[in-house]
Scaffold this motif. Structure first.
Motif, short mmCIF file in Angstrom:
data_model
loop_
_atom_site.label_atom_id
_atom_site.label_comp_id
_atom_site.label_asym_id
_atom_site.label_seq_id
_atom_site.Cartn_x
_atom_site.Cartn_y
_atom_site.Cartn_z
N ILE A 163 56.64 37.33 44.52
CA ILE A 163 56.64 35.87 44.64
C ILE A 163 56.62 35.52 46.14
O ILE A 163 57.38 36.10 46.91
CB ILE A 163 57.89 35.25 43.98
N TYR A 217 43.64 34.75 44.35
CA TYR A 217 44.75 33.81 44.34
C TYR A 217 44.24 32.43 44.78
O TYR A 217 44.58 31.41 44.19
CB TYR A 217 45.84 34.22 45.33
N GLN A 272 44.40 28.98 42.82
CA GLN A 272 45.16 27.83 43.33
C GLN A 272 44.24 26.63 43.51
O GLN A 272 44.62 25.49 43.24
CB GLN A 272 45.78 28.18 44.68
N ASN A 329 49.39 27.01 39.25
CA ASN A 329 50.59 27.33 40.02
C ASN A 329 50.74 28.85 40.06
O ASN A 329 49.92 29.58 39.50
CB ASN A 329 51.82 26.66 39.42
N HIS A 330 51.80 29.33 40.71
CA HIS A 330 51.94 30.78 40.90
C HIS A 330 51.98 31.52 39.56
O HIS A 330 51.33 32.54 39.37
CB HIS A 330 53.21 31.08 41.70
N THR A 390 48.59 31.54 37.88
CA THR A 390 47.72 32.45 38.62
C THR A 390 48.00 33.89 38.22
O THR A 390 47.09 34.68 37.95
CB THR A 390 47.95 32.29 40.14
#
Ligand SMILES: Nc1ncnc2c1ncn2[C@@H]1O[C@H](COP(=O)(O)OP(=O)(O)OP(=O)(O)O)[C@@H](O)[C@H]1O
Ligand SMILES: [Mg+2]
Lengths: 529, 247
Positions: free
Chosen positions: A337, A421, A425, A430-431, A434
């Motif tokens: 993260i 990534y 995005q 969002n993370h 993704t």
């Protein structure tokens, strides 16, 4: 194409069904093991630990003939002198006898942690052991002997000093091993884990002899025509407490007095008679056969044992790998993260990262067998938590695999191009989105070969879990070999089974990789033209 | 014309290196704006700041009257309104052509699979890639990949499409097919912000040309104005270098 795929799937399923055949039994075993776990507090049972692989004291057999007693959480039965003594004690205690098959090194921890009530396993009440557990009065007394090769240089020995210059060993953590020092000029070899290993070593010429006790010597030489037992006229100097055999009980247990009373009621004649019967009844045939026909008869007699062992091995390694993979996935994802903008979150992330690093380093940095001992027996000793052995085994394999996989997955995630990534995005993911939709599918595909590696390693490494009383393939094989004294043939069978398992697993994963990659060529979408 | 994006006093530093300095400019609905400038002048950084792939160090980005640099603003929602086409295509390698265009619609816009596929097919047809829907990115040529990337961005039905040197990584013979698609989109009134080294494209297609140098906007105006009558020395020099035939 779809048809071909179906056929492939059927073939794979067919292959696997052979291996999973053992699963039904395993499922029962697991259930049985759970039942046992609940009976720990039950006062109406007398739980006895033994190796069930040290004839004539104790061995494993397929049925209840000659007074065999069902082994807890298992389809097999235990027989032998120890079992007869255990039956007498249990009966007079007015309790139901439960035999817990446990590896030698696991016996004392099992007793200390309350997983068993007593050790009746041909164990001598040595001073060292007395520091941690108590012993009853003696229930058998024997002399020390040496087992050597028939027709070898040492067959005519009469004094222990005839073994000057000989390579001699004995079982680890027994006084058998320490008395070797009394032989002048002996080449003392590294101690071995169990009798099976020593017999293999003797037969293959790695050692010239091993120290043993009379009953084991008698049966070894009776069952294997290549072995001879040496009884010394000038023998080892031993303590009474060493050559004697007692029941091990927990420190300050009230059982000690009761067991002593019961043992006092068993006369010397009765004991000798029980031992003679045990030597006579112990499994294994004396017929001379070729190795191939031995393999056949081993399969015929012990086939179910092997299948159950293989099923257990597969169950533990498969569930362990899958859970470990998921665990590794979670840890790996958390580790990648991106650093948060807010300070409080950054601190939190640091703490979480530190904890995960400790987890990974500890479990990668210590052997699984040690973890098994610490977790299984430690949890019982320290917190009174009694895990079911299979559950504990799966737990241990899972967290181990998780530690390795987390780093592999982290590497897999880092190997994905930054552009992936950014593109994700840029369309508003969002993370988490993704990761799920773009990064992880690619990372997982890339690490599939490494995952297969872990699975194969797990299949092989579960062989150490017998220390926590899990009867997986290696433990089962040792029991079979310990009973029939055909080490090479028995282990050859195990070898083939291990290979079939690992090979099948590798193929299945290779197939999965291909599936994930999709067809090499794409077809044009004609309908839209 | 309605303003879609308004950049005010935008600045961006990497450490002590100030890459963008006090940038002011707007993109209006239906406009095609080309950003030109020498390498390292901050064109990509500006584009990446606009859709927040880089966090600006100062200034405001006003979208529909709101400053999206405010803490409370939903940047994910905002990004769906801005399509982005990258120099390196960046198609999702684990998805095929159709799925590349569908996944965002389903996961973010919460369209149904069927709806999303219809939308995706519409745009794949526009870029001429509708026959390749089953192909994986690695099975396509560079020009094909870039056309799919354009379709992917269009499938989200954004208010504006950002292009960062969409043809720079392509072999010369594939540049044409991508520029042709972009021209068609421009003709259909799509709002586009294009960083490019293709001066021909800028001259022919854009409504406005922005010239950047060393992190500032030196000059902006209609293509005729910039290419034929640049007022600034730096612009003249740049054009002399890149378009010697004008000199
Ligand atoms: N992540 C980063 N960290 C540090 N410096 C960066 C970073 N990204 C860009 N830069 C610097 O910012 C300046 C502007 O870069 P940018 O990529 O915006 O230029 P550009 O105008 O797009 O050039 P080109 O035409 O070569 O693509 C360069 O000096 C570059 O080195
Ligand atoms: Mg650039």
């Amino acid at each position: 194409m779809i048809k071909k795929l179906k056929i492939q799937i059927i073939v794979v399923l067919f292959l696997m069904s052979f291996l999973f055949g053992g699963f039904v039994n395993v499922a029962q075993t697991v259930k049985a093991a759970q039942n046992n776990a609940t009976t720990v507090e039950n006062d109406n049972v007398f739980r006895v630990g033994m190796e069930a692989g040290y004839p004539p004291f104790n061995w494993t057999q397929q049925d209840d003939s000659n007074g065999g007693v069902r082994i807890a959480g298992n389809e097999e039965f235990a027989g032998g002198y120890d079992v007869e003594i255990a039956k007498i004690i249990a009966e007079q205690l007015g309790k139901e006898l439960v035999i817990v098959k446990t590896e030698w090194d696991g016996l004392v921890p099992a007793l200390q942690s309350g997983k068993i009530d007593a050790i009746i396993a041909g164990m001598s009440p040595t001073a060292e052991r007395k520091e941690t557990i108590d012993f009853s009065d003696i229930y058998y007394k024997s002399d020390l002997v040496m087992v050597v090769l028939k027709g070898g240089a040492y067959e005519e020995a009469t004094s222990i000093h005839d073994f000057s210059g000989a390579k001699v060993t004995a079982q680890l953590n027994t006084f058998h091993y320490s008395v070797i020092d009394q032989i002048n000029g002996v080449l003392k070899q590294t101690a071995m884990d169990n009798f099976t290993a020593m017999r293999v070593a003797l037969q293959s010429g790695i050692i010239d002899g091993y120290v043993s006790e009379r009953p084991e010597g008698v049966s070894a030489s009776a069952k294997n025509k290549n072995f001879a037992m040496i009884e010394f006229s000038e023998g080892f100097v031993t303590n009474e407490e060493d050559t004697a055999i007692s029941v091990g009980v927990a420190k300050n247990s009230e059982l000690t007095g009761k067991i002593n009373e019961i043992l006092a009621g068993v006369s010397q004649e009765e004991r000798q008679q029980l031992m003679d019967e045990a030597i006579k009844n112990q499994p294994g045939t004396d017929t001379e056969q070729s190795s191939i026909s031995w393999v056949v008869s081993i399969l015929k007699e012990n086939g179910p044992m092997f299948v159950r062992g293989a099923g257990m091995t597969l169950l533990i390694s498969m569930v362990g790998t899958i859970l470990g993979f998921l665990l590794g996935l979670i840890v790996g994802v958390i580790k990648t993260i991106p650093v948060p903008v807010k300070k409080a979150r950054r601190v939190l992330q640091r703490i979480v990262h530190a904890l995960l690093a400790i987890y990974v380093e500890v479990f990668r940095g210590t052997p699984m067998i040690v973890q098994a001992m610490v977790i299984y027996y430690g949890s019982a000793l320290a917190f009174g938590i009694h895990m079911n052995p299979v559950g504990a085994a799966i737990f241990i394999v899972s967290i181990n695999t998780g530690a390795y996989m987390s780093e592999i997955i982290r590497g897999g995630i880092l190997s994905i191009d930054k552009g992936q990534y950014e593109a994700a995005q840029a369309i508003g993911m969002n993370h988490f989105q993704t990761m799920c939709n773009v990064v992880l599918p690619q990372a997982i595909r890339n690490i599939l070969p490494a995952t297969g590696n872990e699975f194969v390693i797990n299949i092989k490494d579960t062989s150490v879990l017998n220390v926590i009383a899990v009867t997986e393939l290696y433990f089962q094989t040792k029991s079979v070999a310990g009973n029939n004294f055909r080490y090479f043939e028995s282990f050859f069978v195990a070898c083939v089974i291990y290979f079939v398992m690992t090979f099948t697993v590798t193929r299945i994963l290779r197939y999965l990789e291909k599936r994930l990659d999709g067809p090499a060529n794409y077809s044009m979408n004609q309908m839209q033209v | 014309m309605e303003k879609i994006i308004e950049v005010q006093h935008l600045s961006k530093s990497f450490g002590t290196h100030e890459v963008l300095k006090d940038i002011d400019f707007t993109v209006k609905s239906g406009e095609v704006v080309c950003i030109i400038g020498s390498s390292g002048s901050g064109k990509s950084t500006l584009l990446r700041c606009i859709n927040l792939l880089e966090q600006p160090t100062g200034g405001k980005i006003i979208y529909k009257g709101e400053n999206i640099l405010d803490d409370k603003h939903d940047i994910y929602q905002y990004r769906t309104k801005l399509g982005m086409v990258f120099q390196q295509f960046n198609l999702f390698n684990n998805h095929n052509v159709l799925s590349n265009c569908v996944v965002g619609q389903v996961k973010i816009l919460k369209r149904t699979q069927k709806e999303a596929e219809e939308v995706a097919m519409k745009f794949l047809k526009i870029v001429g890639m509708d026959q390749y829907i089953k192909a994986k990115p690695k099975q396509l040529s560079g020009g094909q990949k870039q056309r799919v990337a354009i379709a992917r961005a269009l499938s989200m039905e954004p208010d504006v499409l950002l292009f960062d040197e969409p043809t720079s990584a392509l072999d010369p013979e594939m540049v044409g097919e991508v520029l042709k698609v972009m021209k068609e989109l421009a003709d259909n009134g799509l709002t586009m912000l294009v960083v490019t080294h293709e001066m021909g494209f800028a001259k022919e297609v854009s409504d406005r040309v922005v010239f950047m140098d060393q992190g500032v906007i030196v000059e902006e105006g209609s293509p005729e104005q910039i290419f034929q009558n640049p007022t600034q020395e730096r612009t003249k020099e740049f054009l002399k270098r890149t378009l010697p035939e004008l000199a």
